[in-house]
Enzyme design. Structure first.
Site, short mmCIF file in Angstrom:
data_model
loop_
_atom_site.label_atom_id
_atom_site.label_comp_id
_atom_site.label_asym_id
_atom_site.label_seq_id
_atom_site.Cartn_x
_atom_site.Cartn_y
_atom_site.Cartn_z
N LYS A 204 0.81 -1.22 0.00
CA LYS A 204 0.00 0.00 0.00
C LYS A 204 0.84 1.27 0.00
O LYS A 204 2.03 1.25 0.27
CB LYS A 204 -0.99 -0.02 1.16
N ARG A 244 -3.88 -9.86 4.53
CA ARG A 244 -4.36 -9.91 3.14
C ARG A 244 -3.21 -9.44 2.26
O ARG A 244 -2.82 -8.28 2.32
CB ARG A 244 -5.57 -8.99 3.00
N1 PMM Z 1 -7.59 -3.47 0.83
C1 PMM Z 1 -7.94 -3.47 -0.46
C2 PMM Z 1 -9.04 -4.22 -0.90
N2 PMM Z 1 -9.74 -4.97 -0.05
N3 PMM Z 1 -10.13 -5.76 2.13
C3 PMM Z 1 -9.81 -5.78 3.44
N4 PMM Z 1 -10.53 -6.52 4.31
N5 PMM Z 1 -8.76 -5.06 3.91
C4 PMM Z 1 -7.99 -4.27 3.11
O1 PMM Z 1 -7.07 -3.61 3.62
C5 PMM Z 1 -8.31 -4.22 1.72
C6 PMM Z 1 -9.40 -5.00 1.27
C7 PMM Z 1 -7.16 -2.65 -1.43
O2 PMM Z 1 -6.08 -3.35 -1.91
P1 PMM Z 1 -6.05 -4.07 -3.38
O3 PMM Z 1 -6.32 -3.02 -4.41
O4 PMM Z 1 -4.73 -4.71 -3.48
O5 PMM Z 1 -7.13 -5.12 -3.42
#
Ligand code: PMM
Length: 275
Positions: A204, A244
């Site tokens: 991030k 995640r």
């Molecule tokens: N971050 C993203 C998307 N989904 N879900 C949860 N539970 N926690 C997060 O921090 C989160 C998420 C954004 O990241 P991406 O674009 O790599 O999916």
């Protein structure tokens, strides 16, 4: 939790897994590398992202979910929409990962309660397009804790069981880097609420900002892996239930090494007690 974004525009892997075969192969690989759950998402939540129609989201995720369900891959659906969650659950997903913590779609709580599935409630203040303006806190740790507790109360009131709730502070969602770091530094206060805690720090922008060049340009997304691993270990140390991540293999390695240290410490403690 391994990330599988079937979107053309996610910040880290956008566009790479829009081809169904590539997405399926990548998910299977992440499971072989040690992921316990594959988080399938059809709508980008990167800061500033435009929304897509629910139909588009469903069309993106369903073919992948169906194929992964057929080979027994455990999945969550990363969506804020009850209609998408419902279609995904019918197709074989077993967990709902709702980055809005139930705020975006009033129908979500009822759906999850009736499905009886685990529900990841993430801290959220508004859709990605506007979330930068919402990153205003006096005490980010207390406010995230309080706002998440309100989401828990709403979930319980809708009939969701206590043992199905997972909390997530939502790093990068209506947060500036200093907020992300403070939340990580005080993760124990979220863990103390008594629910499993999930952390999504992988690649991030707060890591890109930390590792920025002297001229201020952020570290590119693909070069934030070592920092991601350090956050994974710190999160485990603070009692997180899950992380995640995009690079499952390296994160599993880091967790295994962290765990081995803990086990050796416990064994040494036992030996001393036995002396
Ligand atoms: N971050 C993203 C998307 N989904 N879900 C949860 N539970 N926690 C997060 O921090 C989160 C998420 C954004 O990241 P991406 O674009 O790599 O999916």
């Amino acid at each position: 939790m391994g990330v599988l974004n079937v979107t053309p525009d996610s910040f880290s892997d956008g566009g790479r897994y829009t081809d169904i075969d590539a997405a399926v192969a990548h998910a299977i690989q992440m499971c072989q590398e040690g992921a316990d759950l594959i988080d399938v998402g059809g709508e980008s939540t990167r800061p500033g992202a435009d929304r897509v129609e629910a139909e588009v989201e469903i069309q993106r995720v369903l073919p992948v979910i169906r194929e992964l369900a057929a080979v027994g891959i455990p999945m969550s659906i990363d969506t804020t929409r009850a209609a998408v969650a419902e279609a995904a659950l019918q197709a074989g997903v077993t967990v709902v990962n709702d980055v809005s913590g139930g705020l975006a779609d009033p129908a979500m709580a009822k759906l999850v309660a009736e499905a009886g599935c685990p529900w990841i409630l993430m801290h959220w203040r508004g859709h990605s397009k506007y979330m930068r303006e919402l990153a205003i806190y006096t005490d980010v740790v207390a406010e995230v804790r309080q706002e998440l507790s309100a989401r828990v109360d709403a979930a319980l009131a809708a009939g969701v069981s206590t043992d199905k709730i997972v909390l997530d502070p939502g790093l990068g969602f209506a947060k500036r880097p200093e907020h992300d770091w403070r939340l990580l530094a005080h993760l124990d206060s979220l863990v103390a609420l008594g629910f499993p805690v999930l952390i999504g720090a992988s690649r991030k922008s707060f890591l890109g900002a930390l590792l920025a060049d002297p001229d201020g340009s952020p570290r590119p997304v693909a070069e934030r892996e070592a920092a991601t691993l350090a956050v994974t270990v710190a999160a485990c140390q603070a009692g997180a239930w899950g992380v995640r991540v995009h690079n499952v293999r390296d994160n599993v390695d880091a967790i295994r090494a962290w765990r081995a240290v803990g086990e050796a410490r416990a064994a040494a403690g036992g030996m001393e007690e036995g002396r």
